[in-house]
Design an enzyme around this catalytic site. Structure first.
Site, short mmCIF file in Angstrom:
data_model
loop_
_atom_site.label_atom_id
_atom_site.label_comp_id
_atom_site.label_asym_id
_atom_site.label_seq_id
_atom_site.Cartn_x
_atom_site.Cartn_y
_atom_site.Cartn_z
N ARG A 178 1.05 -1.64 -0.05
CA ARG A 178 0.23 0.00 -0.14
C ARG A 178 0.51 1.41 -0.01
O ARG A 178 0.53 2.35 -0.07
CB ARG A 178 -0.95 0.16 1.34
CG ARG A 178 -1.61 1.05 1.08
CD ARG A 178 -3.24 0.80 2.52
NE ARG A 178 -2.39 0.48 3.78
CZ ARG A 178 -1.51 1.82 4.23
NH1 ARG A 178 -2.21 2.95 4.06
NH2 ARG A 178 -1.48 1.56 5.29
N TYR A 225 -14.92 10.59 -18.75
CA TYR A 225 -15.74 9.36 -18.11
C TYR A 225 -17.48 9.58 -17.03
O TYR A 225 -16.56 10.49 -16.07
CB TYR A 225 -14.74 8.81 -17.66
CG TYR A 225 -15.40 7.77 -16.85
CD1 TYR A 225 -15.59 6.60 -17.67
CD2 TYR A 225 -14.63 7.15 -16.14
CE1 TYR A 225 -16.03 5.52 -17.39
CE2 TYR A 225 -15.30 6.04 -15.02
CZ TYR A 225 -15.86 5.17 -16.51
OH TYR A 225 -15.75 3.76 -15.52
N ASP A 249 -7.10 12.89 -18.75
CA ASP A 249 -7.80 11.60 -18.93
C ASP A 249 -6.99 11.08 -20.61
O ASP A 249 -7.61 11.44 -21.31
CB ASP A 249 -9.07 10.98 -17.99
CG ASP A 249 -8.92 9.70 -18.45
OD1 ASP A 249 -8.06 9.47 -19.04
OD2 ASP A 249 -9.89 9.36 -17.80
#
Ligand code: PLP
Length: 375
Positions: free
Chosen positions: A44, A98, A170
């Site tokens: 993580r 999106y 993006d």
């Protein structure tokens, strides 16, 4: 590495010291030695060997200093937005985002005390007019889903730089094969790696490329949000990216030919593909893209869109995009199903619109499939 094809194969590979094997070994541990290390290694923390090595490949593809991989495109998007925005800030988003990004922006940002505007149009003057004293960030997505609208990347980057804003793109639909926005001055390039980077419809992942300073900031937020990718999927993504350049080249070719043939077909009302001279964004696309991508959309003139999809034999009606298999979907029933009729109309999403993600199959067999469905 000068060439994208070479970087796809070699950048960031881990050399196996034991065997000198060609492929990177997979380091599956979640527990690593810590004595004598400045920083602990932990999945993580986004610093296990496979994730760090894939970050090097992502950075190489996007011509950035640093790359980082996530467990989904949305993990990348939310980590980046929350890394740079705080209470009292304002952000500008282009229109035609999106759906998942739009949902996050419209349902969560205000809860954090963050203001935003979604531009009516994706032209630079519209973005400029939305800039306020507290604006911190400009977010674009080009080509956009599903109408393949084109936003001027260089002009957006310049506007952001001149006004002290962080610029984010993006880059999922284009992939680094067709455009590398960091070279045009965009600060943060992000991907749903579930799409072209993965390319086989079997990995859910995200990726970001940026400079070192922004990387440290995003990684710090990402460590708290916890959207890291496990070592096996990191390996699978690394393996998949080795063929990214040749896959996308074929997808560009197939989409371009399909777009031309569909444009000439009397069963079609309208085709949306940035490579077509009639497309509204063609001139800018020509300037900023080296290929026009594997995505196209079209409106059926007579046929019922669901019936048409059921008649296809090779092309599968499925969601998502960017894989080696050609797939098709109806945006009104998938990505845009939650929009009101008025919003769908405003966004230009008609019921007869179909979005096709071109795969790498033989072009003539793809065309025969569409042709028999029309007949
Ligand atoms: N950005 C774009 C353009 C997408 O199409 C998608 C997913 O469809 C995402 C981001 C979100 O990625 P993911 O589904 O991997 O979280």
């Amino acid at each position: 590495m000068k060439s994208l094809k070479t970087a796809c194969v070699h950048a960031g590979s881990i050399v196996d010291e034991n065997t000198q094997g060609v492929n990177s070994p997979i380091y599956t541990s979640t527990s690593f030695a810590y004595l004598d290390l400045e920083e602990a290694v932990y999945p993580r923390y986004y610093n296990i060997p496979n994730a760090e090595a894939l970050g090097v490949k992502i950075a190489a593809l996007e011509h950035a200093e640093k790359g980082i991989v996530f467990s989904s495109g949305m993990a990348a998007i939310t980590s980046a937005l929350l890394a740079f925005l705080k209470k009292g800030d304002h952000a500008i988003f282009q229109t035609g985002l999106y759906g998942g990004t739009f949902h996050f922006v419209s349902s969560e940002l205000k809860r954090f005390g963050i203001e935003y505007d979604i531009a009516e149009d994706n032209d630079i003057e519209t973005f400029r007019k939305l800039i306020k004293k507290n604006t911190r960030l400009l977010f674009i997505e080009t080509p956009s889903n599903p109408l393949l609208k084109i936003t001027d990347i260089k002009a957006s980057a310049e506007l952001a730089r001149d006004n002290g804003l962080i610029s984010i793109i993006d880059n999922t639909f284009a992939s680094p094969v067709n455009q590398t926005p960091h070279r045009s001055g965009i600060d943060i390039v992000l991907h749903s790696a579930t799409k072209y980077l993965g390319g086989h419809s079997d990995i859910c992942a995200g990726a970001i490329a940026c400079n070192n300073e922004n990387f440290l900031r995003i990684r710090s937020m990402a460590r708290s949000l916890g959207g890291s990718l496990n070592a096996q999927d990191v390996y699978l993504l690394e393996r998949s990216i080795k063929t990214l350049a040749i896959r996308v080249e074929q997808q560009n070719i197939n989409a371009g030919i399909l777009a031309e043939r569909l444009s000439a077909h009397d069963g079609i009302d309208q085709v949306y593909y940035p490579g077509l001279p009639a497309h509204s964004g063609h001139a800018i696309a020509k300037k900023q893209m080296s290929g026009f991508g594997g995505m196209l959309s079209f409106e059926l003139r007579h046929d019922d869109p669901v019936d048409f999809q059921r008649r296809l034999r090779l092309i599968r009606p499925s969601v998502s995009l960017g894989g080696v298999d050609t797939i098709i979907c109806s945006p009104a029933l998938t990505s845009h199903r939650h929009l009101s009729e008025a919003d769908k109309k405003k966004e230009g999403i008609r019921d007869n619109l179909l979005r096709l993600s071109a795969g790498i199959e033989d072009m003539d067999e793809l065309w025969s499939d569409l042709d028999q469905a029309f007949r």
